[in-house]
Design a protein around this motif. Structure first.
Motif, PDB file in Angstrom:
ATOM      1  N   VAL A 133      -6.923  -9.553   4.906  1.00 49.43           N
ATOM      2  CA  VAL A 133      -7.177  -9.580   6.343  1.00 49.43           C
ATOM      3  C   VAL A 133      -8.677  -9.594   6.547  1.00 49.43           C
ATOM      4  O   VAL A 133      -9.350  -8.576   6.424  1.00 49.43           O
ATOM      5  CB  VAL A 133      -6.548  -8.360   7.020  1.00 49.43           C
ATOM      6  CG1 VAL A 133      -6.802  -8.400   8.508  1.00 49.43           C
ATOM      7  CG2 VAL A 133      -5.078  -8.299   6.714  1.00 49.43           C
ATOM      8  N   SER A 177      -8.729  -1.933  -0.835  1.00 50.26           N
ATOM      9  CA  SER A 177      -7.364  -1.391  -0.785  1.00 50.26           C
ATOM     10  C   SER A 177      -6.893  -1.131   0.637  1.00 50.26           C
ATOM     11  O   SER A 177      -5.703  -0.922   0.863  1.00 50.26           O
ATOM     12  CB  SER A 177      -7.280  -0.100  -1.590  1.00 50.26           C
ATOM     13  OG  SER A 177      -8.297   0.791  -1.174  1.00 50.26           O
ATOM     14  N   SER A 178      -7.817  -1.124   1.613  1.00 52.60           N
ATOM     15  CA  SER A 178      -7.422  -0.929   3.012  1.00 52.60           C
ATOM     16  C   SER A 178      -7.064  -2.243   3.702  1.00 52.60           C
ATOM     17  O   SER A 178      -6.473  -2.226   4.771  1.00 52.60           O
ATOM     18  CB  SER A 178      -8.558  -0.274   3.816  1.00 52.60           C
ATOM     19  OG  SER A 178      -8.858   1.009   3.343  1.00 52.60           O
ATOM     20  N   CYS A 179      -7.476  -3.367   3.120  1.00 55.74           N
ATOM     21  CA  CYS A 179      -7.298  -4.624   3.866  1.00 55.74           C
ATOM     22  C   CYS A 179      -6.755  -5.786   3.048  1.00 55.74           C
ATOM     23  O   CYS A 179      -6.665  -6.899   3.572  1.00 55.74           O
ATOM     24  CB  CYS A 179      -8.618  -5.029   4.529  1.00 55.74           C
ATOM     25  SG  CYS A 179      -9.946  -5.363   3.387  1.00 55.74           S
ATOM     26  N   THR A 236       2.466  -6.819  -4.324  1.00 57.25           N
ATOM     27  CA  THR A 236       3.850  -7.043  -3.853  1.00 57.25           C
ATOM     28  C   THR A 236       4.859  -7.041  -4.992  1.00 57.25           C
ATOM     29  O   THR A 236       6.018  -6.704  -4.789  1.00 57.25           O
ATOM     30  CB  THR A 236       3.962  -8.397  -3.121  1.00 57.25           C
ATOM     31  OG1 THR A 236       3.500  -9.427  -4.003  1.00 57.25           O
ATOM     32  CG2 THR A 236       3.135  -8.411  -1.846  1.00 57.25           C
ATOM     33  N   ILE A 286      -3.757  -7.115  -0.144  1.00 62.64           N
ATOM     34  CA  ILE A 286      -2.636  -6.867  -1.049  1.00 62.64           C
ATOM     35  C   ILE A 286      -2.604  -8.026  -2.039  1.00 62.64           C
ATOM     36  O   ILE A 286      -2.863  -9.173  -1.661  1.00 62.64           O
ATOM     37  CB  ILE A 286      -1.311  -6.765  -0.255  1.00 62.64           C
ATOM     38  CG1 ILE A 286      -1.331  -5.501   0.633  1.00 62.64           C
ATOM     39  CG2 ILE A 286      -0.104  -6.725  -1.190  1.00 62.64           C
ATOM     40  CD1 ILE A 286      -0.126  -5.352   1.552  1.00 62.64           C
ATOM     41  N   GLY A 307       3.780  -3.332  -7.533  1.00 66.86           N
ATOM     42  CA  GLY A 307       3.649  -2.029  -6.862  1.00 66.86           C
ATOM     43  C   GLY A 307       2.189  -1.776  -6.550  1.00 66.86           C
ATOM     44  O   GLY A 307       1.786  -1.679  -5.407  1.00 66.86           O
ATOM     45  N   PHE A 308       1.402  -1.692  -7.626  1.00 64.59           N
ATOM     46  CA  PHE A 308      -0.056  -1.650  -7.469  1.00 64.59           C
ATOM     47  C   PHE A 308      -0.696  -2.248  -8.704  1.00 64.59           C
ATOM     48  O   PHE A 308       0.003  -2.524  -9.700  1.00 64.59           O
ATOM     49  CB  PHE A 308      -0.575  -0.221  -7.221  1.00 64.59           C
ATOM     50  CG  PHE A 308      -0.061   0.822  -8.170  1.00 64.59           C
ATOM     51  CD1 PHE A 308      -0.282   0.744  -9.538  1.00 64.59           C
ATOM     52  CD2 PHE A 308       0.646   1.927  -7.678  1.00 64.59           C
ATOM     53  CE1 PHE A 308       0.183   1.720 -10.401  1.00 64.59           C
ATOM     54  CE2 PHE A 308       1.122   2.911  -8.545  1.00 64.59           C
ATOM     55  CZ  PHE A 308       0.886   2.804  -9.900  1.00 64.59           C
ATOM     56  N   ALA A 364      -8.459  -0.136  -6.837  1.00 68.82           N
ATOM     57  CA  ALA A 364      -7.016  -0.011  -7.075  1.00 68.82           C
ATOM     58  C   ALA A 364      -6.340  -0.483  -5.795  1.00 68.82           C
ATOM     59  O   ALA A 364      -6.649   0.028  -4.722  1.00 68.82           O
ATOM     60  CB  ALA A 364      -6.667   1.447  -7.363  1.00 68.82           C
ATOM     61  N   VAL A 365      -5.471  -1.487  -5.912  1.00 71.64           N
ATOM     62  CA  VAL A 365      -4.880  -2.097  -4.714  1.00 71.64           C
ATOM     63  C   VAL A 365      -3.362  -2.199  -4.828  1.00 71.64           C
ATOM     64  O   VAL A 365      -2.800  -2.109  -5.923  1.00 71.64           O
ATOM     65  CB  VAL A 365      -5.468  -3.510  -4.451  1.00 71.64           C
ATOM     66  CG1 VAL A 365      -6.958  -3.453  -4.177  1.00 71.64           C
ATOM     67  CG2 VAL A 365      -5.163  -4.451  -5.617  1.00 71.64           C
ATOM     68  N   LEU A 366      -2.724  -2.400  -3.696  1.00 72.69           N
ATOM     69  CA  LEU A 366      -1.275  -2.596  -3.662  1.00 72.69           C
ATOM     70  C   LEU A 366      -0.933  -4.009  -4.107  1.00 72.69           C
ATOM     71  O   LEU A 366      -1.701  -4.939  -3.875  1.00 72.69           O
ATOM     72  CB  LEU A 366      -0.764  -2.365  -2.241  1.00 72.69           C
ATOM     73  CG  LEU A 366      -0.853  -0.925  -1.744  1.00 72.69           C
ATOM     74  CD1 LEU A 366      -0.658  -0.887  -0.242  1.00 72.69           C
ATOM     75  CD2 LEU A 366       0.158  -0.051  -2.454  1.00 72.69           C
ATOM     76  N   PHE A 390       2.977  -0.360 -11.388  1.00 75.96           N
ATOM     77  CA  PHE A 390       3.697   0.915 -11.276  1.00 75.96           C
ATOM     78  C   PHE A 390       4.889   0.959 -12.226  1.00 75.96           C
ATOM     79  O   PHE A 390       5.781   0.125 -12.155  1.00 75.96           O
ATOM     80  CB  PHE A 390       4.171   1.112  -9.835  1.00 75.96           C
ATOM     81  CG  PHE A 390       5.083   2.283  -9.658  1.00 75.96           C
ATOM     82  CD1 PHE A 390       4.622   3.574  -9.880  1.00 75.96           C
ATOM     83  CD2 PHE A 390       6.409   2.102  -9.287  1.00 75.96           C
ATOM     84  CE1 PHE A 390       5.470   4.666  -9.727  1.00 75.96           C
ATOM     85  CE2 PHE A 390       7.261   3.191  -9.122  1.00 75.96           C
ATOM     86  CZ  PHE A 390       6.792   4.471  -9.347  1.00 75.96           C
ATOM     87  N   PHE A 422      -3.562   6.476  -9.427  1.00 77.08           N
ATOM     88  CA  PHE A 422      -3.952   5.453  -8.456  1.00 77.08           C
ATOM     89  C   PHE A 422      -4.865   6.080  -7.395  1.00 77.08           C
ATOM     90  O   PHE A 422      -5.920   5.545  -7.068  1.00 77.08           O
ATOM     91  CB  PHE A 422      -2.691   4.855  -7.812  1.00 77.08           C
ATOM     92  CG  PHE A 422      -2.979   3.741  -6.841  1.00 77.08           C
ATOM     93  CD1 PHE A 422      -3.075   2.437  -7.266  1.00 77.08           C
ATOM     94  CD2 PHE A 422      -3.146   4.013  -5.484  1.00 77.08           C
ATOM     95  CE1 PHE A 422      -3.339   1.403  -6.368  1.00 77.08           C
ATOM     96  CE2 PHE A 422      -3.406   2.998  -4.578  1.00 77.08           C
ATOM     97  CZ  PHE A 422      -3.504   1.682  -5.034  1.00 77.08           C
TER      98      PHE A 422
END
Lengths: 267, 267
Positions: free
Chosen positions: A123, A109-111, A147, A113, A150-151, A143-145, A69, A78
């Motif tokens: 997870v 991207s839901s589970c 730490t 980072i 940002g992504f 496309a994922v987050l 980002f 994104f």
């Protein structure tokens, strides 16, 4: 919860199921054929990962997502990139479910980072539970987050190596649009040679020999694949790279039948 | 990671965006209109949840998924149900992204597990991080894993109440296909009366008064909604129920402008 037994992590390259010269250009006949080959194997303990091809890559590149980002205008990029990946995944899922496969999509991207582009928090409770129940999880480059960034963009290649290691898979099957791993890019070098058997040492040498990834692939092409495979091979996981555009190559690789391609083993 | 500030959790009922008399019958014009209304609000701290309508419900019902895993033949039904929900979600995401909304779908089945039908483990790190970055998470009713039942159906209504409580949202806006909460089913009872203002006590009384949910809705219709809303209202979260099929009702509810419907407050 008991640990699921995972036999194979199968990667289907974006270049197999999409036309990389187009944009949002799915090869639906190929998707259907591969879904049918997967169904025919009646495989248990199989995890599937597919790439982004002409869905994820052009969007990720346009908005410079891999680098993280930097400005507000990237955010809708994104959103778009994740969305088009779910569209491609939807086509894959449609074909699998139509063929009666108990497949379940898991949105990376839901589970998960990443941290500086590497998977950090995954997870995996749903993933493992799906496997224990006999479902076939299907993941994809996304496309994922991140730490730190940002992504970013998570490649399907990082995902297969990570999943195979984490789930203690027996082997990885990588379906690409060429006949295996070559000593140079067969699409640009007429003299490139197919490498049928590679050891970990060969793989590391090749990694330094191969040039830069082609610009159109934000996740690194064959060099990226090899780099990602090294840690899995180090753990003793067998790798087979086959041409998934050729009918029944994926089927035969999954069945463990002899098939043209590249075999990579630790020693 | 700091806690995100969440203003509103918005539910869009499956009956608003699909034709419940059909199967896999999306109302794409309505989806587009609602996406535009959401975009117009320029809302920050908004979480969206949509229902299954004629996508999720007929499949979930056909395979008896809500009651949990009983036989092998349900498994492909579980795959199908999740898949068709991702298709409906894809249409919603398509419309939002097309309108330039920084929306991100979060697949409930990828990041949460229920126990006897109630959300137990929700891995919300990605959700919170998306909110902190200014993205608009979009979730939906889904086929999910369950520690006791094997799998089950998670309603969008359980999800909004859970998310609003967990994220300390100011309020919940519920978009349905009638003008608000009635003292009986307005679709079958010509004498039913619209209830404009309800307290928690009113809501609890109504819950016992209302009859069984209509059979076509595996997740409980208005009775199910009210039952799910009680814990959120108990926590002081304001609820507005509006007719989302009427243009600009969702927009006005999100803006906090006066709009016909039902307001539910603790006291």
């Amino acid at each position: 919860m008991s640990e699921p037994r995972v036999d194979t992590v199968l990667k289907i390259g974006g270049s197999v199921i999409t036309d990389k010269n187009g944009e949002l250009a799915a090869k639906t006949n190929e998707i259907d054929r591969i879904a049918e080959e997967i169904q025919k194997t009646k495989a248990q303990g199989l995890v599937i990962v597919h790439g982004g091809g002409s869905f994820g890559h052009p969007y990720a590149q346009r908005y410079g997502l891999k680098e993280g980002f930097k400005q507000e205008s990237q955010k809708v990029g994104f959103s778009e990139t994740h969305h088009v990946m779910t569209v491609l995944n939807g086509l894959m899922m449609d074909a699998l479910v139509w063929h009666g496969v108990q497949a379940i999509s898991i949105a990376p991207s839901s589970c998960l980072i990443t941290e500086n582009g590497r998977i950090k928090d995954f997870v995996d409770a749903p993933l493992k539970r799906y496997l224990n129940m006999g479902f076939m999880p299907v993941l994809y480059g996304d496309a994922v987050l991140d730490t730190k960034l940002g992504f970013t963009i998570l490649s399907g290649d990082q995902l297969i190596s990570y999943l195979a290691s984490k789930l203690h898979a027996e082997r990885i099957v990588v379906g690409v649009d060429v006949d295996g791993v070559y000593d140079s890019d067969p699409k640009t070098d007429g003299n490139s040679r197919l490498l049928k058997n590679l050891t970990l040492q060969d793989l590391k040498k090749l990694r330094t020999k191969l040039g830069k990834p082609t610009l159109s692939d934000v996740t690194g092409g064959m060099l990226g694949k090899i780099t990602e495979l090294v840690p899995a091979v180090e753990q003793g996981i067998h790798v087979t790279v086959v041409n998934a555009t050729k009918p029944n190559y994926v089927y035969r690789a999954l069945k463990g039948d002899p098939v043209e391609g590249t075999t990579i083993r630790k020693e």
